[in-house]
Design a protein around this motif. Structure first.
Motif, PDB file in Angstrom:
ATOM      1  N   LEU A   1      49.828  39.925  27.938  1.00  0.00           N
ATOM      2  CA  LEU A   1      49.450  41.324  28.134  1.00  0.00           C
ATOM      3  C   LEU A   1      49.733  41.791  29.553  1.00  0.00           C
ATOM      4  O   LEU A   1      49.670  41.015  30.502  1.00  0.00           O
ATOM      5  CB  LEU A   1      47.962  41.506  27.835  1.00  0.00           C
ATOM      6  CG  LEU A   1      47.519  41.127  26.420  1.00  0.00           C
ATOM      7  CD1 LEU A   1      46.004  41.160  26.322  1.00  0.00           C
ATOM      8  CD2 LEU A   1      48.133  42.065  25.398  1.00  0.00           C
ATOM      9  N   SER A   2      50.023  43.072  29.690  1.00  0.00           N
ATOM     10  CA  SER A   2      50.249  43.667  31.011  1.00  0.00           C
ATOM     11  C   SER A   2      48.957  44.298  31.506  1.00  0.00           C
ATOM     12  O   SER A   2      48.879  45.503  31.729  1.00  0.00           O
ATOM     13  CB  SER A   2      51.363  44.709  30.941  1.00  0.00           C
ATOM     14  OG  SER A   2      51.062  45.708  29.980  1.00  0.00           O
ATOM     15  N   LEU A   3      47.926  43.475  31.652  1.00  0.00           N
ATOM     16  CA  LEU A   3      46.610  43.954  32.079  1.00  0.00           C
ATOM     17  C   LEU A   3      46.141  43.170  33.297  1.00  0.00           C
ATOM     18  O   LEU A   3      46.486  41.994  33.463  1.00  0.00           O
ATOM     19  CB  LEU A   3      45.584  43.788  30.953  1.00  0.00           C
ATOM     20  CG  LEU A   3      45.780  44.615  29.684  1.00  0.00           C
ATOM     21  CD1 LEU A   3      44.757  44.203  28.633  1.00  0.00           C
ATOM     22  CD2 LEU A   3      45.659  46.103  29.977  1.00  0.00           C
ATOM     23  N   ALA A   4      45.367  43.835  34.125  1.00  0.00           N
ATOM     24  CA  ALA A   4      44.743  43.185  35.281  1.00  0.00           C
ATOM     25  C   ALA A   4      43.304  43.678  35.371  1.00  0.00           C
ATOM     26  O   ALA A   4      42.959  44.749  34.866  1.00  0.00           O
ATOM     27  CB  ALA A   4      45.507  43.511  36.562  1.00  0.00           C
ATOM     28  N   VAL A   5      42.445  42.878  36.003  1.00  0.00           N
ATOM     29  CA  VAL A   5      41.027  43.215  36.118  1.00  0.00           C
ATOM     30  C   VAL A   5      40.793  44.093  37.342  1.00  0.00           C
ATOM     31  O   VAL A   5      41.192  43.753  38.459  1.00  0.00           O
ATOM     32  CB  VAL A   5      40.168  41.944  36.217  1.00  0.00           C
ATOM     33  CG1 VAL A   5      38.697  42.309  36.436  1.00  0.00           C
ATOM     34  CG2 VAL A   5      40.324  41.095  34.962  1.00  0.00           C
ATOM     35  N   ASP A   6      40.158  45.236  37.116  1.00  0.00           N
ATOM     36  CA  ASP A   6      39.735  46.129  38.183  1.00  0.00           C
ATOM     37  C   ASP A   6      38.313  45.719  38.568  1.00  0.00           C
ATOM     38  O   ASP A   6      37.356  45.983  37.835  1.00  0.00           O
ATOM     39  CB  ASP A   6      39.773  47.576  37.682  1.00  0.00           C
ATOM     40  CG  ASP A   6      39.375  48.590  38.751  1.00  0.00           C
ATOM     41  OD1 ASP A   6      38.502  48.266  39.583  1.00  0.00           O
ATOM     42  OD2 ASP A   6      39.904  49.700  38.745  1.00  0.00           O
ATOM     43  N   GLU A   7      38.157  45.055  39.716  1.00  0.00           N
ATOM     44  CA  GLU A   7      36.860  44.495  40.084  1.00  0.00           C
ATOM     45  C   GLU A   7      35.809  45.569  40.358  1.00  0.00           C
ATOM     46  O   GLU A   7      34.614  45.355  40.127  1.00  0.00           O
ATOM     47  CB  GLU A   7      37.016  43.571  41.292  1.00  0.00           C
ATOM     48  CG  GLU A   7      37.849  42.335  40.976  1.00  0.00           C
ATOM     49  CD  GLU A   7      37.568  41.201  41.938  1.00  0.00           C
ATOM     50  OE1 GLU A   7      36.454  41.150  42.490  1.00  0.00           O
ATOM     51  OE2 GLU A   7      38.470  40.376  42.130  1.00  0.00           O
ATOM     52  N   ARG A   8      36.237  46.716  40.850  1.00  0.00           N
ATOM     53  CA  ARG A   8      35.264  47.784  41.091  1.00  0.00           C
ATOM     54  C   ARG A   8      34.677  48.275  39.773  1.00  0.00           C
ATOM     55  O   ARG A   8      33.454  48.453  39.655  1.00  0.00           O
ATOM     56  CB  ARG A   8      35.941  48.939  41.835  1.00  0.00           C
ATOM     57  CG  ARG A   8      34.985  50.075  42.169  1.00  0.00           C
ATOM     58  CD  ARG A   8      35.665  51.127  43.030  1.00  0.00           C
ATOM     59  NE  ARG A   8      34.753  52.200  43.386  1.00  0.00           N
ATOM     60  CZ  ARG A   8      35.070  53.233  44.150  1.00  0.00           C
ATOM     61  NH1 ARG A   8      36.287  53.317  44.680  1.00  0.00           N
ATOM     62  NH2 ARG A   8      34.186  54.167  44.418  1.00  0.00           N
ATOM     63  N   ALA A   9      35.539  48.477  38.777  1.00  0.00           N
ATOM     64  CA  ALA A   9      35.057  48.916  37.463  1.00  0.00           C
ATOM     65  C   ALA A   9      34.213  47.830  36.812  1.00  0.00           C
ATOM     66  O   ALA A   9      33.214  48.124  36.142  1.00  0.00           O
ATOM     67  CB  ALA A   9      36.237  49.275  36.568  1.00  0.00           C
ATOM     68  N   LEU A  10      34.583  46.577  37.032  1.00  0.00           N
ATOM     69  CA  LEU A  10      33.814  45.467  36.482  1.00  0.00           C
ATOM     70  C   LEU A  10      32.410  45.427  37.089  1.00  0.00           C
ATOM     71  O   LEU A  10      31.422  45.213  36.383  1.00  0.00           O
ATOM     72  CB  LEU A  10      34.550  44.154  36.745  1.00  0.00           C
ATOM     73  CG  LEU A  10      33.942  42.891  36.137  1.00  0.00           C
ATOM     74  CD1 LEU A  10      33.856  42.999  34.624  1.00  0.00           C
ATOM     75  CD2 LEU A  10      34.770  41.662  36.529  1.00  0.00           C
TER      76      LEU A  10
END
Length: 212
Positions: A42-51
């Motif tokens: 997948l072309s996804l990454a984790v946005d730590e602020r949103a997390l």
């Protein structure tokens, strides 16, 4: 790699308390999401602020409903997982990043079509399911096998459509995936759940009072 991450989570001691810590929550989510991102290309990454925002919103909801948890501690664990799923999907911590594989490269897997349809929904749901199943096994010696509903694309289509209209619907869909009777009418309130209304109180562990 996915199974390895699941096993690591299963082996975490006192998991129900660990998940209430932002640092542990963040790292465990990144591990689980990363394993699924790699598996499905997948072309996804984790946005730590949103997390982080998802975590704080979940913690507020958890604390608000927690005083009633003694009505059924086991069902409250499942309810908490559904609320966590709601807040993860609302915050959207998985963002498009770079280029992933096209659909033809997705490995043979019964969940591949679900992943193509709604990858963010699948990843967040899988994380919450893994946590809740591990806690139920650790605290109550309860093993919950995967529910066939999890692989039904029609249910996921309904899940996504309903979530867009009402984010609180994430909780009853989580119940459905857990094989529980969903609370469709008032999904944000623990006391409205069928198990809580029936007053199926479980014997608490000696140190398992609502204050712990």
């Amino acid at each position: 790699m996915v199974n390895e991450v699941n096993q690591l989570l299963d082996q975490v001691p006192d998991l129900r308390h660990r998940v209430r810590r932002l640092g542990w929550f963040r790292e465990s989510f990144k591990q689980k999401a990363g394993a699924l991102i790699e598996r499905y290309g997948l072309s996804l990454a984790v946005d730590e602020r949103a997390l982080g925002q998802a975590f704080f919103n979940w913690a507020l909801a958890f604390q608000s409903e927690r005083p009633d948890s003694m009505r059924n501690r086991r069902d409250f664990t499942i309810f908490s997982g559904g609320i966590m799923l709601r807040e993860l999907l609302r915050a959207g911590p998985l963002r498009e990043h770079g280029k992933g594989k096209s659909g033809q490269f997705i490995p043979p897997d019964p969940m591949a079509q679900i992943c193509e349809f709604w990858p963010e929904g699948l990843l967040c749901t899988e994380y919450c399911l893994t946590l809740v199943r591990a806690i139920l096994e650790q605290d109550y010696d309860l093993h919950t096998p995967p529910n066939p509903a999890l692989g039904d694309l029609r249910i996921w289509q309904s899940f996504r459509e309903n979530f867009i209209e009402d984010p609180s619907s994430a909780a009853p869909f989580f119940d459905l995936f857990m094989g529980q009777e969903p609370n469709w009418n008032f999904p944000a309130h623990f006391l409205s759940r069928p198990a809580a209304r029936r007053g199926e109180a479980l014997m608490l562990w000696p140190s398992d009072s609502p204050a712990n």
